[in-house]
Scaffold this motif. Structure first.
Motif, PDB file in Angstrom:
ATOM      1  N   ALA A  70      18.199  73.385  71.397  1.00  0.00           N
ATOM      2  CA  ALA A  70      18.185  74.039  72.711  1.00  0.00           C
ATOM      3  C   ALA A  70      17.982  72.987  73.791  1.00  0.00           C
ATOM      4  CB  ALA A  70      17.059  75.072  72.758  1.00  0.00           C
ATOM      5  N   PRO A  71      18.536  73.200  74.969  1.00  0.00           N
ATOM      6  CA  PRO A  71      18.305  72.267  76.076  1.00  0.00           C
ATOM      7  C   PRO A  71      16.800  72.101  76.324  1.00  0.00           C
ATOM      8  CG  PRO A  71      20.000  73.863  76.656  1.00  0.00           C
ATOM      9  CD  PRO A  71      19.404  74.322  75.355  1.00  0.00           C
ATOM     10  N   GLY A  72      16.363  70.852  76.418  1.00  0.00           N
ATOM     11  CA  GLY A  72      14.949  70.569  76.646  1.00  0.00           C
ATOM     12  C   GLY A  72      14.089  70.627  75.395  1.00  0.00           C
ATOM     13  N   PHE A  73      14.722  70.752  74.195  1.00  0.00           N
ATOM     14  CA  PHE A  73      13.939  70.834  72.961  1.00  0.00           C
ATOM     15  C   PHE A  73      13.154  69.533  72.756  1.00  0.00           C
ATOM     16  CE2 PHE A  73      13.025  70.574  68.469  1.00  0.00           C
ATOM     17  CZ  PHE A  73      12.556  71.848  68.209  1.00  0.00           C
ATOM     18  N   PRO A  74      11.856  69.623  72.402  1.00  0.00           N
ATOM     19  CA  PRO A  74      11.002  68.436  72.239  1.00  0.00           C
ATOM     20  C   PRO A  74      11.214  67.738  70.887  1.00  0.00           C
ATOM     21  CG  PRO A  74       9.739  70.404  71.807  1.00  0.00           C
ATOM     22  CD  PRO A  74      11.105  70.864  72.236  1.00  0.00           C
ATOM     23  N   GLN A  75      12.197  66.852  70.835  1.00  0.00           N
ATOM     24  CA  GLN A  75      12.557  66.192  69.576  1.00  0.00           C
ATOM     25  C   GLN A  75      11.489  65.250  69.043  1.00  0.00           C
ATOM     26  OE1 GLN A  75      16.717  64.805  69.430  1.00  0.00           O
ATOM     27  NE2 GLN A  75      16.894  65.728  71.464  1.00  0.00           N
ATOM     28  N   LYS A  76      10.625  64.752  69.916  1.00  0.00           N
ATOM     29  CA  LYS A  76       9.535  63.895  69.431  1.00  0.00           C
ATOM     30  C   LYS A  76       8.440  64.735  68.800  1.00  0.00           C
ATOM     31  CE  LYS A  76      10.381  60.087  72.558  1.00  0.00           C
ATOM     32  NZ  LYS A  76       9.866  59.255  73.640  1.00  0.00           N
ATOM     33  N   LEU A  77       8.188  65.901  69.366  1.00  0.00           N
ATOM     34  CA  LEU A  77       7.172  66.797  68.820  1.00  0.00           C
ATOM     35  C   LEU A  77       7.623  67.374  67.482  1.00  0.00           C
ATOM     36  CD1 LEU A  77       4.504  68.434  69.173  1.00  0.00           C
ATOM     37  CD2 LEU A  77       5.873  70.162  70.362  1.00  0.00           C
TER      38      LEU A  77
END
Length: 175
Positions: A70-77
């Motif tokens: 999703a747009p803005g998904f927190p890939q680091k988290l």
């Protein structure tokens, strides 16, 4: 009660991703063939002639997507496990704490999924809570300072693990 509300938000984020998945499935053309299909056959790639995966953004600050982040998904988290396929994802920056969820599949045992996500969450300061199952589902809960929570749940069938990773964190932790 606070523990329940945090997990309710993870479930709501996963539900939002599921709603986006269902909405896309309802609009997809039907195909003829066998009425039964295995999870392995469901993880096949989309033909190039198919439309791009749909994203849903019901309100500003919230987004869900099918077969993509999703747009803005927190890939680091919540990183994507190598060799895994994304089924759906969602992020809601309007709630407090903010929430994010990822649903994926991989041809690997549940232990491999936990083996990837447990250290990934631990490296971010999450501590595992005792217990490894909720009913018949393999599930692991994590907690971090200020009541931030994360959860990994995995269902294994025919050599394919379908997993959900969700987190409820302070807005400043969403990366």
């Amino acid at each position: 009660m606070k523990f329940y509300r945090k997990h309710q938000r993870i479930a709501m984020a996963a539900c939002a991703a599921g709603v986006a998945l269902a909405a896309t499935a309802c609009g997809a053309p039907s195909t003829s063939g066998s009425a039964s299909s295995s999870p392995a056959s469901q993880a096949q790639s989309v033909p190039a002639s198919s439309p791009a995966p749909e994203s849903a953004s019901p309100v500003p600050g919230a987004a869900a997507a099918v077969a993509s982040l999703a747009p803005g998904f927190p890939q680091k988290l919540i990183p994507l496990m190598p060799k895994a396929s994304i089924k759906s994802s969602s992020v809601d920056k309007n709630s407090s704490p903010v929430s994010a969820a990822l649903v994926g599949t991989i041809t690997a045992p549940a232990s491999a999924v936990f083996g990837f996500y447990t250290p990934a969450l631990s490296a971010q300061g999450f501590k595992a809570v005792p217990g490894d199952n909720v009913g018949g589902t393999k599930s692991k809960d994590f907690i971090r300072a200020n009541g931030e929570t994360a959860n990994i749940s995995v269902v294994e069938e025919a050599g394919v693990s379908t997993f959900t990773v969700g987190a409820n964190v302070a807005a400043g932790s969403l990366k």
